[in-house]
Design an enzyme around this catalytic site. Structure first.
Site, PDB file in Angstrom:
ATOM      1  CE  LYS A 136      -7.464   3.732   7.212  1.00 36.45           C
ATOM      2  NZ  LYS A 136      -7.600   3.650   6.287  1.00 36.45           N
TER       3      LYS A 136
HETATM    4  C1  E4P Z   1      -6.892   6.122   3.590  1.00 39.45           C
HETATM    5  O1  E4P Z   1      -6.436   5.764   4.711  1.00 39.45           O
HETATM    6  C2  E4P Z   1      -7.513   4.836   2.797  1.00 39.45           C
HETATM    7  O2  E4P Z   1      -6.621   4.303   2.557  1.00 39.45           O
HETATM    8  C3  E4P Z   1      -6.529   5.779   1.247  1.00 39.45           C
HETATM    9  O3  E4P Z   1      -6.208   6.754   1.328  1.00 39.45           O
HETATM   10  C4  E4P Z   1      -8.052   5.583   0.387  1.00 39.45           C
HETATM   11  O4  E4P Z   1      -7.349   5.633  -1.149  1.00 39.45           O
HETATM   12  P1  E4P Z   1      -7.741   5.572  -2.580  1.00 39.45           P
HETATM   13  O5  E4P Z   1      -9.132   6.549  -2.573  1.00 39.45           O
HETATM   14  O6  E4P Z   1      -7.221   5.549  -2.834  1.00 39.45           O
HETATM   15  O7  E4P Z   1      -8.710   4.099  -2.430  1.00 39.45           O
END
Ligand code: E4P
Length: 218
Positions: free
Chosen positions: A83
């Site tokens: 990522k």
């Molecule tokens: C995606 O890969 C992120 O880890 C995640 O969906 C973030 O979600 P949140 O807004 O609940 O922290």
């Protein structure tokens, strides 16, 4: 649509992977920090459980350091997708990494044009965050609708992953719009399985069977 769990909790991943319908896992620095222990060891263990894409995020913000961290993460296991945040330094890094064959999930996307730029740089996945947009009174799913449409217009191969999912309706909309992947907290995945009429129906079937004097089918 592929279904990913958005967690770094190894026990939860093992328990829900047993359903056979979990295609991958997304983590982020917050989720790994909550899990504790050695983050790289946690990521390796997750890869042995799911046998699908496992997203692991760099914490560097500058190009050279991002590249170094991405290579380290990708070397952990063939299932790792790195990522990279949607920044100018991130775009530069996506270009280099994709040419090396390292698959990148571009994270922290909040507009369809950010998604298009990440795809042009060579991202394997783009992750628009719908819940965080809803939180500030913007329509998160609108970003998914427009991103899917733009990618169709230009036959872009990059996959659209719906991130920051908060409830089952986000998952339903993601599937209706043709998103490639939805990643969700374990709580939301468990909500998807359940319906009160399923529970009531099963209870009645079993009660009627037993009332007729029947036992287990062997
Ligand atoms: C995606 O890969 C992120 O880890 C995640 O969906 C973030 O979600 P949140 O807004 O609940 O922290």
């Amino acid at each position: 649509m592929r279904i990913f769990l958005d967690t770094a909790n190894v026990d939860e991943i093992r328990r829900l992977a047993a359903t056979g319908v979990i295609d991958g896992v997304t983590t982020n620095p917050t989720l790994l920090a909550q899990q504790g222990g050695d983050p790289l060891a946690v990521l390796k263990e997750i890869c042995t459980i799911v046998q699908g894409d496992v997203s692991a995020e760099v914490v560097a913000t500058q190009h050279e350091e991002m590249i170094a961290e991405a290579r380290r993460l990708a070397a952990l296991d063939p299932h790792i997708v790195v990522k990279i945040p949607m920044t100018a330094e991130g775009l530069r890094s996506i270009r280099v990494l994709s040419r090396e064959g390292i698959r990148v999930n571009t994270t922290l996307i909040f507009t369809p044009i950010q998604a298009l730029l990440a795809a042009k740089a060579g991202a394997y996945i783009v992750s628009p965050f719908v819940g965080r947009l809803d939180d500030i009174a913007h329509r998160g799913m609108q970003v998914i609708r427009q991103t899917v449409a733009i990618f169709r217009n230009y036959q872009v191969k990059t996959q659209v992953l719906v991130a920051s999912i908060r409830h089952p309706l986000h998952v339903l909309e993601a599937a209706r719009l043709g998103a490639d992947i939805a990643t969700m907290p374990t709580k939301v995945f468990e909500q998807l399985l359940k319906h009160p009429l399923t529970d009531i129906g099963l209870e009645r079937f079993l009660k009627d069977w037993q009332s007729a004097g029947y036992g287990r089918i062997l």
